[in-house]
Design a protein around this motif. Structure first.
Motif, mmCIF file in Angstrom:
data_model
loop_
_atom_site.group_PDB
_atom_site.id
_atom_site.type_symbol
_atom_site.label_atom_id
_atom_site.label_comp_id
_atom_site.label_asym_id
_atom_site.label_seq_id
_atom_site.Cartn_x
_atom_site.Cartn_y
_atom_site.Cartn_z
ATOM 1 N N MET A 19 -5.046 -82.077 -70.189
ATOM 2 C CA MET A 19 -5.525 -83.190 -69.391
ATOM 3 C C MET A 19 -5.306 -82.896 -67.830
ATOM 4 S SD MET A 19 -7.212 -85.298 -71.350
ATOM 5 C CE MET A 19 -7.758 -83.936 -72.155
ATOM 6 N N TRP A 20 -4.045 -82.671 -67.462
ATOM 7 C CA TRP A 20 -3.698 -82.169 -66.077
ATOM 8 C C TRP A 20 -4.665 -81.150 -65.345
ATOM 9 C CZ3 TRP A 20 -2.319 -85.459 -62.559
ATOM 10 C CH2 TRP A 20 -1.420 -86.123 -62.924
ATOM 11 N N ALA A 21 -4.961 -80.201 -66.176
ATOM 12 C CA ALA A 21 -5.777 -79.160 -65.900
ATOM 13 C C ALA A 21 -7.163 -79.494 -65.455
ATOM 14 C CB ALA A 21 -5.829 -77.835 -66.910
ATOM 15 N N ILE A 22 -7.447 -80.457 -66.139
ATOM 16 C CA ILE A 22 -9.046 -81.083 -65.952
ATOM 17 C C ILE A 22 -8.734 -82.000 -64.603
ATOM 18 C CG2 ILE A 22 -10.589 -82.925 -66.843
ATOM 19 C CD1 ILE A 22 -9.725 -82.080 -69.651
ATOM 20 N N VAL A 23 -7.676 -82.650 -64.478
ATOM 21 C CA VAL A 23 -7.681 -83.371 -63.319
ATOM 22 C C VAL A 23 -7.545 -82.498 -61.864
ATOM 23 C CG1 VAL A 23 -5.818 -84.856 -61.765
ATOM 24 C CG2 VAL A 23 -6.490 -85.275 -64.325
ATOM 25 N N ASP A 24 -6.924 -81.220 -62.104
ATOM 26 C CA ASP A 24 -6.730 -80.239 -61.006
ATOM 27 C C ASP A 24 -8.059 -79.535 -60.963
ATOM 28 O OD1 ASP A 24 -4.199 -80.531 -61.000
ATOM 29 O OD2 ASP A 24 -3.479 -78.951 -62.125
ATOM 30 N N GLN A 25 -8.894 -79.549 -61.914
ATOM 31 C CA GLN A 25 -10.332 -78.924 -61.658
ATOM 32 C C GLN A 25 -11.104 -80.253 -61.115
ATOM 33 O OE1 GLN A 25 -12.313 -77.714 -65.281
ATOM 34 N NE2 GLN A 25 -13.944 -76.835 -64.312
ATOM 35 N N HIS A 26 -11.123 -81.246 -61.467
ATOM 36 C CA HIS A 26 -12.279 -82.130 -60.919
ATOM 37 C C HIS A 26 -11.643 -83.559 -60.175
ATOM 38 C CE1 HIS A 26 -14.855 -80.778 -63.955
ATOM 39 N NE2 HIS A 26 -14.215 -80.685 -64.889
ATOM 40 N N GLY A 27 -10.210 -83.262 -59.789
ATOM 41 C CA GLY A 27 -9.644 -84.406 -59.066
ATOM 42 C C GLY A 27 -9.375 -83.902 -57.766
ATOM 43 N N PRO A 28 -8.530 -84.733 -56.951
ATOM 44 C CA PRO A 28 -8.476 -84.600 -55.578
ATOM 45 C C PRO A 28 -7.615 -83.144 -55.488
ATOM 46 C CG PRO A 28 -7.708 -86.768 -56.116
ATOM 47 C CD PRO A 28 -8.179 -86.040 -57.481
ATOM 48 N N PRO A 29 -7.861 -82.240 -54.447
ATOM 49 C CA PRO A 29 -7.147 -81.078 -54.262
ATOM 50 C C PRO A 29 -5.439 -81.247 -53.878
ATOM 51 C CG PRO A 29 -8.359 -81.683 -52.404
ATOM 52 C CD PRO A 29 -8.714 -82.594 -53.099
ATOM 53 N N ASN A 30 -4.810 -80.463 -54.294
ATOM 54 C CA ASN A 30 -3.441 -80.356 -54.083
ATOM 55 C C ASN A 30 -2.602 -81.502 -54.298
ATOM 56 O OD1 ASN A 30 -3.912 -77.642 -52.812
ATOM 57 N ND2 ASN A 30 -4.507 -78.774 -51.139
ATOM 58 N N GLY A 31 -3.079 -82.245 -55.483
ATOM 59 C CA GLY A 31 -1.992 -83.361 -55.987
ATOM 60 C C GLY A 31 -2.309 -84.491 -54.911
ATOM 61 N N GLN A 32 -3.248 -84.722 -54.271
ATOM 62 C CA GLN A 32 -3.521 -85.948 -53.298
ATOM 63 C C GLN A 32 -3.502 -87.334 -54.059
ATOM 64 O OE1 GLN A 32 -7.128 -85.328 -51.126
ATOM 65 N NE2 GLN A 32 -6.388 -83.946 -49.863
ATOM 66 N N THR A 33 -2.946 -88.082 -53.409
ATOM 67 C CA THR A 33 -2.757 -89.388 -53.750
ATOM 68 C C THR A 33 -3.854 -90.229 -53.865
ATOM 69 O OG1 THR A 33 -1.911 -90.395 -51.865
ATOM 70 C CG2 THR A 33 -0.198 -89.461 -53.287
ATOM 71 N N HIS A 34 -3.944 -91.382 -54.328
ATOM 72 C CA HIS A 34 -4.903 -92.106 -54.326
ATOM 73 C C HIS A 34 -5.234 -92.739 -52.857
ATOM 74 C CE1 HIS A 34 -7.678 -95.504 -55.443
ATOM 75 N NE2 HIS A 34 -6.886 -96.421 -54.718
ATOM 76 N N GLN A 35 -4.144 -92.635 -52.070
ATOM 77 C CA GLN A 35 -4.235 -93.208 -50.549
ATOM 78 C C GLN A 35 -5.182 -92.061 -49.908
ATOM 79 O OE1 GLN A 35 -0.205 -93.984 -49.347
ATOM 80 N NE2 GLN A 35 -0.680 -96.026 -49.014
ATOM 81 N N ALA A 36 -4.968 -90.797 -50.063
ATOM 82 C CA ALA A 36 -5.610 -89.710 -49.344
ATOM 83 C C ALA A 36 -6.578 -89.657 -49.907
ATOM 84 C CB ALA A 36 -4.729 -88.576 -49.784
ATOM 85 N N GLY A 37 -7.244 -90.289 -51.255
ATOM 86 C CA GLY A 37 -8.703 -90.178 -51.558
ATOM 87 C C GLY A 37 -9.357 -91.367 -50.673
ATOM 88 N N GLU A 38 -8.799 -92.372 -50.709
ATOM 89 C CA GLU A 38 -9.281 -93.420 -49.783
ATOM 90 C C GLU A 38 -9.400 -93.077 -48.334
ATOM 91 O OE1 GLU A 38 -6.870 -96.871 -50.438
ATOM 92 O OE2 GLU A 38 -7.689 -97.503 -52.266
ATOM 93 N N ALA A 39 -8.751 -92.229 -47.838
ATOM 94 C CA ALA A 39 -8.828 -91.895 -46.256
ATOM 95 C C ALA A 39 -9.985 -90.775 -46.201
ATOM 96 C CB ALA A 39 -7.577 -91.231 -45.831
ATOM 97 N N ALA A 40 -10.043 -89.846 -47.467
ATOM 98 C CA ALA A 40 -11.290 -89.103 -47.418
ATOM 99 C C ALA A 40 -12.586 -89.897 -47.305
ATOM 100 C CB ALA A 40 -11.069 -88.011 -48.447
ATOM 101 N N GLU A 41 -12.566 -90.712 -48.264
ATOM 102 C CA GLU A 41 -13.816 -91.632 -48.480
ATOM 103 C C GLU A 41 -14.157 -92.299 -46.790
ATOM 104 O OE1 GLU A 41 -15.551 -95.422 -50.726
ATOM 105 O OE2 GLU A 41 -13.390 -95.169 -50.585
ATOM 106 N N GLN A 42 -13.085 -92.768 -46.312
ATOM 107 C CA GLN A 42 -13.298 -93.343 -44.979
ATOM 108 C C GLN A 42 -13.919 -92.393 -44.072
ATOM 109 O OE1 GLN A 42 -12.955 -96.749 -44.388
ATOM 110 N NE2 GLN A 42 -14.215 -96.103 -42.445
ATOM 111 N N ARG A 43 -13.184 -91.152 -43.912
ATOM 112 C CA ARG A 43 -13.695 -90.047 -43.118
ATOM 113 C C ARG A 43 -15.355 -89.815 -43.406
ATOM 114 N NH1 ARG A 43 -8.641 -88.196 -44.323
ATOM 115 N NH2 ARG A 43 -9.566 -86.585 -45.648
ATOM 116 N N LEU A 44 -15.480 -89.648 -44.631
ATOM 117 C CA LEU A 44 -16.976 -89.268 -45.138
ATOM 118 C C LEU A 44 -18.087 -90.405 -44.643
ATOM 119 C CD1 LEU A 44 -16.531 -87.778 -48.446
ATOM 120 C CD2 LEU A 44 -17.290 -86.420 -46.485
#
Length: 110
Positions: A19-44
């Protein structure tokens, strides 16, 4: 008796690694957290991405992750490590029926 004595540790570990391999393949890079994802969304958004486009992309990633997870659930493994199965129950009792190939019923419009 230790409550962990009857826990299939090797099967749990193998499944969770998959399951973690799937997250690593499809999820945020380098173990980014939810906050990092929100920051990326804001930048986009600040760069002009349309909110609907971001939602569509997020749905695509979620779909691909779900498809991969359901496919992994049916993976028979190498024959040496423990496997797992999704099984039906009724009233907490096993019915004897496996639930398989759920990925086949995923459609992009669901």
């Amino acid at each position: 008796m230790d409550p962990h004595d009857d826990v299939p540790q090797l099967a749990r570990s193998r499944f969770l690694r998959g399951m973690w391999a799937i997250v690593d393949q499809h999820g945020p890079p380098n173990g980014q957290t939810h906050q990092a994802g929100e920051a990326a969304e804001q930048r986009l958004l600040e760069l002009g991405a349309a909110p609907d486009d971001l939602r569509a992309f997020a749905r695509l990633v979620a779909f691909e992750s779900l498809f991969a997870a359901l496919s992994f659930l049916d993976d028979p493994g190498d024959g040496e490590a423990p496997d797992w199965a999704l099984v039906e129950t009724s009233g907490g009792e096993l019915t004897g029926r496996r639930v398989q190939a759920l990925y086949e019923d995923l459609g992009p419009d669901r």
